[in-house]
Design a protein around this motif. Sequence first.
Motif, PDB file in Angstrom:
ATOM      1  N   TYR A   4      13.985  51.269  10.037  1.00 37.76           N
ATOM      2  CA  TYR A   4      12.897  50.983   9.328  1.00 37.76           C
ATOM      3  C   TYR A   4      11.440  50.887  10.388  1.00 37.76           C
ATOM      4  N   GLN A   5      10.663  51.173   9.812  1.00 38.42           N
ATOM      5  CA  GLN A   5       9.279  51.292  10.559  1.00 38.42           C
ATOM      6  C   GLN A   5       8.188  50.485  10.442  1.00 38.42           C
ATOM      7  N   ASN A   6       8.270  49.592   9.324  1.00 38.10           N
ATOM      8  CA  ASN A   6       7.340  48.787   8.706  1.00 38.10           C
ATOM      9  C   ASN A   6       7.847  47.319   8.545  1.00 38.10           C
ATOM     10  N   THR A   7       7.106  46.379   8.345  1.00 35.56           N
ATOM     11  CA  THR A   7       7.330  45.025   8.085  1.00 35.56           C
ATOM     12  C   THR A   7       8.054  44.706   6.940  1.00 35.56           C
ATOM     13  N   PHE A  50      12.734  43.044   3.936  1.00 34.56           N
ATOM     14  CA  PHE A  50      14.026  43.122   2.614  1.00 34.56           C
ATOM     15  C   PHE A  50      15.324  42.943   3.484  1.00 34.56           C
ATOM     16  N   PHE A  51      15.668  43.365   4.648  1.00 35.27           N
ATOM     17  CA  PHE A  51      16.721  43.219   5.256  1.00 35.27           C
ATOM     18  C   PHE A  51      17.077  42.052   5.682  1.00 35.27           C
ATOM     19  N   LYS A  52      15.944  41.249   6.225  1.00 39.00           N
ATOM     20  CA  LYS A  52      16.330  39.683   6.582  1.00 39.00           C
ATOM     21  C   LYS A  52      16.530  38.874   5.406  1.00 39.00           C
ATOM     22  N   SER A  53      15.967  39.084   4.121  1.00 41.95           N
ATOM     23  CA  SER A  53      16.177  38.325   2.922  1.00 41.95           C
ATOM     24  C   SER A  53      17.611  38.640   2.550  1.00 41.95           C
TER      25      SER A  53
END
Length: 320
Positions: A305-308, A313-316
């Motif tokens: 991924y290249q944006n926050t 999303f993956f962190k959540s």
Amino acid sequence: MEAENKHVKQRRVFYADFESSINPMTGEHEFMSYGLYDTAAKKYMCDYDLSRMFYYLLNDVWFCPEDHFYIYFHNAMNYDANFILRYVLKTKECENWGIKVIMKSSNRLQKLVFYVTKNERRKVIHIVDTYLFLTMSLEKIVSSIRKDNLFTNQENFHRFFEVFHRRYPCVSDEDIDHILRKNIFPYKFFTDSSKLDTPMAEFIEIFEPREANLVYFGEKVKLQDLENSYRDTSHVIDVFDCTDARDYHDLYLCCDVMQLADVFERTMNILWESHHIHLTRYLGMPSASWAAFLRHDPSMKIPLYQNTFFAEFFKSVSQC
């Protein structure tokens, strides 16, 4: 797949529920009773001393081959998990336990994990909330599964029928099937544990359809609900031979625990058969769904991924 199979062999699953008394002055909840179902032993127990639940875990089943105990509550993180954490922190026998607290937010628990070593054996006790997997009230989930056919219900809720046959051998299958429909419960009547000894002649008056009785129930209960349920409650009290508030409380608690056991075991079996994932490995349905998605196509590659947005999303997902 091998990791999932190995994990399944290492876990022992329990289902539980607590009832609490409510201080009418402060609204504070205090532990009053527990119900616990051990799926491996097919054993249900109910008591009013939380130490006895831990005695069962640390003595009666301590030398079982499983290394992990998963205790599932529905909507546990409101009060049940707090009762357990408070007990562990205040009890001398638990002072050497390792504790891991997983937070959903700054003021809300998501999962409790206790690391216990005794007699040179180490166990991990997981306190898990099934609401993180099934985000509906237990009453609505049971209603969506329960049918008007007795034999279908006996198949879908076979643990429920099995335990109730043992506890109430003189009660018919039809009456056991009847109490699958959850009845209202006067939570606010129990201001302390002494209320459990209220004689049935006095306790049944609480269910009479009168405005003054609404104070004993939750805010969602209306006068019409009392009118609709009074005859049904009287029937249940007669059939199950409840002589005081304790008998009715024990019946209600057993219903909650065994309904949860059948509902969640059914959910775990469906996901295991369809996706070969076991819910005891995940914190909630988002992470379990993500694992099922990835397992559907093992050759799929996820680009960096290249944006926050994707980072968040993956962190959540990793925390659900």
